[in-house]
Structures are given as C-alpha cells and as structure tokens.
Scaffold this active site. Structure first.
Site, PDB file in Angstrom:
ATOM      1  N   ASP A 132       2.965  -5.177  -4.878  1.00 49.22           N
ATOM      2  CA  ASP A 132       2.077  -4.308  -5.121  1.00 49.22           C
ATOM      3  C   ASP A 132       0.570  -4.390  -6.083  1.00 49.22           C
ATOM      4  O   ASP A 132       0.950  -4.993  -7.028  1.00 49.22           O
ATOM      5  CB  ASP A 132       2.481  -2.596  -5.786  1.00 49.22           C
ATOM      6  CG  ASP A 132       3.788  -1.902  -5.096  1.00 49.22           C
ATOM      7  OD1 ASP A 132       4.095  -2.781  -4.509  1.00 49.22           O
ATOM      8  OD2 ASP A 132       3.980  -1.274  -5.947  1.00 49.22           O
ATOM      9  N   LYS A 163      -1.692   2.708  -2.440  1.00 49.86           N
ATOM     10  CA  LYS A 163      -1.108   3.312  -3.787  1.00 49.86           C
ATOM     11  C   LYS A 163      -2.011   3.763  -4.660  1.00 49.86           C
ATOM     12  O   LYS A 163      -3.099   3.009  -5.210  1.00 49.86           O
ATOM     13  CB  LYS A 163       0.632   2.154  -4.341  1.00 49.86           C
ATOM     14  CG  LYS A 163       0.406   2.070  -5.606  1.00 49.86           C
ATOM     15  CD  LYS A 163       1.135   1.715  -6.061  1.00 49.86           C
ATOM     16  CE  LYS A 163       2.596   1.636  -7.753  1.00 49.86           C
ATOM     17  NZ  LYS A 163       2.713   0.446  -7.592  1.00 49.86           N
ATOM     18  N   LYS A 169       1.623   5.601  -0.702  1.00 49.23           N
ATOM     19  CA  LYS A 169       2.826   5.549  -2.133  1.00 49.23           C
ATOM     20  C   LYS A 169       2.087   6.366  -3.994  1.00 49.23           C
ATOM     21  O   LYS A 169       0.549   5.785  -3.978  1.00 49.23           O
ATOM     22  CB  LYS A 169       3.396   4.475  -2.907  1.00 49.23           C
ATOM     23  CG  LYS A 169       4.147   4.112  -3.928  1.00 49.23           C
ATOM     24  CD  LYS A 169       4.511   3.179  -4.793  1.00 49.23           C
ATOM     25  CE  LYS A 169       5.436   3.148  -6.217  1.00 49.23           C
ATOM     26  NZ  LYS A 169       5.524   1.503  -6.514  1.00 49.23           N
TER      27      LYS A 169
END
Length: 213
Positions: free
Chosen positions: A89, A151, A180
C-alpha cells in the site's frame, strides 16, 4: 452481511510493539481476514507468522506522507517484498499531484509497481486533501501505473474514508481496478456503506468491533 475477507486488519501506530502486532496476527488468523497491514519493520515477523494460512501480509510504503524520493520508495518496496510482503500500500506524492506534476506521481507508482512485480499494489491517494477532479486524476494515474487498487486514505491526515469518495473512485476505475476504503471506519454500518459505494477491501484497526467479535 460483511465478509471477513473484506478486511485488512491494520496496525500502523508509531508505538506498536511486537506484542501488539502478535495480537492482530492472532486475530487475523482466527477470523480469516484478508491481510494483516503493518509498517515495514514488522513485515518479516508478520509474514513468518502467517505462513501456511491464506491471510496475506500487507506493508505500507512511503507512509504516511508520500513525499519520498521515488527510488527510495521503490527500495523500501523491494525490502518489504524480500521480507515476505504479499501486498504493498503506497502513498502518492499529494503535493506533486496538486501542482500538476503528474509525471512525478506516475513515475513513483511505476517504480513501486516494478519493485513489487507479481504482488498486489494499492495506491493511497489521500482523498481528504484532494478535489473531486484531483481524485479522478489520481485514479487515472494509478491505473496507468498498473496498480491493482486505489485506496482512499492513510488514516493519518485530515480525514478518512467517505462513501462519496469511494463511489467517485469506483466510477473512475470501473472494474479495471478495485477500491479500498480506509481511515475512520469504526462500525458495521460505516463499513457496509463503503461496500455499497464500490469498495472491495476495507482497511481498519476496528475490525473486531465492526464484525461484532
């Protein structure tokens, strides 16, 4: 009903100890979450503990500000992968995006993508600092950089996930990337609103509370 495989069970606090990380590893195994998400210092520890399970190891890079040298972020990614990370991430350089230096943002995403070939890459765009047009642009750059997910948030800035941002991200990336939602999700109702808006993964440290465990 929320599926437990929606959740990246997360601990990113600066004062997290090995005992704290062990606790979320044990919880992730017990409830069969998607992954355990930690800072890179704990990557190997988590990966070793999760061997033989289908719970993944997620590591954040360039976290939480994103204003790192692209080569340094790529090297951080290489180290995380070597330590056993299944998913990365990464945080974009929000300032570069806002000033229109899109090549900087894209080149960094590409550098990290190259460093985690074959692994899942999620790009954190920090929606709370962006206009709607900038959110769309960040999603487009993430897609161009061959990310797997976009995300919403680090959870360390001025705001967390919002269903409206998730919906905009989903509209932008369609079925080509996943979304996400992360940051400030504390209840099952909040989690469900993110899923309804298009999120297929949720990052939260309140996972047990959300699933009612």
């Amino acid at each position: 009903m929320l599926n437990n495989k929606l959740f990246d069970h997360t601990l990113l606090k600066a004062d997290a100890t090995k005992a704290d990380v062990q606790k979320i590893i044990d919880e992730a195994k017990k409830y069969d979450f998607a992954s355990v998400c930690v800072n890179s210092y704990y990557t190997k520890f988590v990966a070793d503990q999760l061997k033989g399970t289908d719970v993944k190891t997620t590591t954040v890079v360039g976290f939480p500000l994103g204003q790192m040298n692209a080569k340094a972020m790529a090297f951080e990614t290489e180290c995380a992968v070597a330590d056993g990370a299944d998913e990365i991430d990464m945080v974009i350089n929000v300032g570069a995006l806002k000033e229109g230096s899109y090549d900087v943002v894209l080149d960094t995403i590409k550098a990290v993508r190259s460093a985690c070939e074959g692994k899942t890459l999620k790009v954190i765009i920090e929606c709370c600092l962006l206009t709607e047009d900038e959110i769309v642009k960040a999603c487009e750059l993430s897609e161009e950089g061959k990310a797997d997910f976009v995300k919403t948030s680090t959870g360390f800035s001025t705001g967390g996930a919002k269903a409206s941002d998730v919906a905009l991200m989903k509209k932008t990336v369609g079925d080509r990337l996943q979304v996400k939602a992360s940051g400030g999700i504390h209840t099952a109702e909040e989690a469900q609103s993110m899923v309804d808006a298009g999120a297929t993964r949720l990052g939260t440290s309140a996972t047990l509370q959300i699933i009612g465990a």
